[in-house]
Design a protein around this motif. Structure first.
Motif, short mmCIF file in Angstrom:
data_model
loop_
_atom_site.label_atom_id
_atom_site.label_comp_id
_atom_site.label_asym_id
_atom_site.label_seq_id
_atom_site.Cartn_x
_atom_site.Cartn_y
_atom_site.Cartn_z
N LYS A 47 0.83 -1.21 0.00
CA LYS A 47 0.00 0.00 0.00
C LYS A 47 0.87 1.25 0.00
N ALA A 48 1.93 1.24 0.80
CA ALA A 48 2.83 2.39 0.84
C ALA A 48 3.53 2.58 -0.50
N GLU A 50 2.34 1.66 -3.47
CA GLU A 50 1.35 2.18 -4.42
C GLU A 50 1.14 3.68 -4.24
N GLN A 51 1.10 4.13 -3.00
CA GLN A 51 0.94 5.56 -2.74
C GLN A 51 2.15 6.34 -3.23
N GLU A 52 3.33 5.76 -3.09
CA GLU A 52 4.55 6.48 -3.50
C GLU A 52 4.67 6.59 -5.02
N GLY A 54 2.11 6.30 -7.12
CA GLY A 54 0.92 6.93 -7.66
C GLY A 54 0.06 6.03 -8.52
N ALA A 56 -2.07 1.81 -8.67
CA ALA A 56 -2.40 0.55 -8.02
C ALA A 56 -1.66 -0.60 -8.69
#
Length: 294
Positions: A47-48, A50-52, A54, A56
């Motif tokens: 999840k981290a 994917e957030q970094e 940008g 999925a």
């Protein structure tokens, strides 16, 4: 005045490992087992990541996870990258300690096939420091620092010995057995990983008969061998693993029927192990001993 823009920071290596393992193995739980962390830790790392980046990498649903198109496109590059990293670490360790060889082996082969050959190996190759780790399945040699694998595997260039199945017991127990059918009522000792061995042998010795062994089941083959030596029952043996006891007469084969195993005792190294002189020398010596013992 010169401008010094911030240097782009790579994502966490642990997060990248979590993504690669989960994508390659098909789930967070399997990735957690391989990485020896919880599935929740894998999920948090991904999840981290994917957030970094940008975007999925997985689609989450009730049955598990599936890779997104982005994740599928990224996977081959990360598999190759971590394979290369694992091989580089292995080579670094070999350079640091050139005389050390680490063997991964099936527990039964480690105890009953490899261990009896170690004294001769040490005498021939006194400069080689051999470490052995017992495990149930062969490791990925591109990822872990093992030099050689010793397991049963389909026939091929890595085979060092043929093996076959046969019932064995003490002479006292053998006097109670006149024909293979007597095993239907005898105490049969079984290794849990090789429970099918009894039926494989029975298909040859008792054609058309369904064979269900009656007796205790062991999770360690060496324990089953010890019970056979104590006279507790009849063991469906791999000949290579009880060869010394058969030669000494401590165990006997009450029937002449033996069945060749489809898989052979095999010794191999993957690309990270080929070309290393110490590893190659040890492998050659084990092959030589196997031939001379056979």
């Amino acid at each position: 005045m010169p401008v010094a823009p911030p240097f782009p920071r790579l994502p966490s290596l642990n997060a990248l490992r979590a993504f690669e393992a989960a994508a390659r193995l098909g789930g967070f739980a399997l990735a957690g087992e391989e990485l020896q962390v919880s599935p929740g830790a894998v999920a948090a790392q991904i999840k981290a990541l994917e957030q970094e980046i940008g975007g999925a990498l997985f689609v989450r649903h009730a049955r598990g996870v599936d890779l997104t198109p982005l994740g599928r496109r990224a996977l081959p590059g990360f598999v190759a990258a971590f394979d290369s990293l694992g091989l580089a670490v292995t080579e670094l360790r070999r350079e640091a300690v050139p005389g050390k060889v680490h063997i991964a082996a099936l527990p039964a082969l480690a105890e009953l096939w490899l261990a009896p050959r170690l004294p001769a190996i040490r005498e021939t190759l006194p400069e080689v420091d051999i470490s052995i780790t017992a495990m149930e399945t062969p490791p990925n040699l591109k990822r872990v620092p093992f030099d050689l694998c010793l397991f049963y595997a389909p026939d091929g260039s890595s085979a060092v010995a043929q093996d076959d199945l046969l019932p064995v017991c003490t002479r006292a127990v053998a006097t109670t057995l006149q024909r293979p059918e007597d095993l239907l009522e005898a105490v049969c000792l079984t290794d849990s990983a090789w429970a099918r061995d009894w039926q494989i042998w029975a298909d040859e010795a008792l054609p058309g008969r369904e064979f269900t062994p009656k007796g205790p089941v062991f999770s360690l083959y060496s324990l089953a061998v010890q019970e056979a030596l104590s006279g507790a029952g009849v063991l469906m043996a791999h000949r290579s693993l009880v060869a010394g006891h058969l030669a000494s007469g401590a165990l006997v084969a009450p029937f002449p029927v033996s069945v060749p195993l489809k898989d052979r005792i095999s010794l191999w190294s993957l690309p990270g192990g080929r070309g290393n002189a110490v590893v190659d020398t040890l492998a050659s010596e084990l092959r030589r001993l196997s031939v001379s013992d056979g």
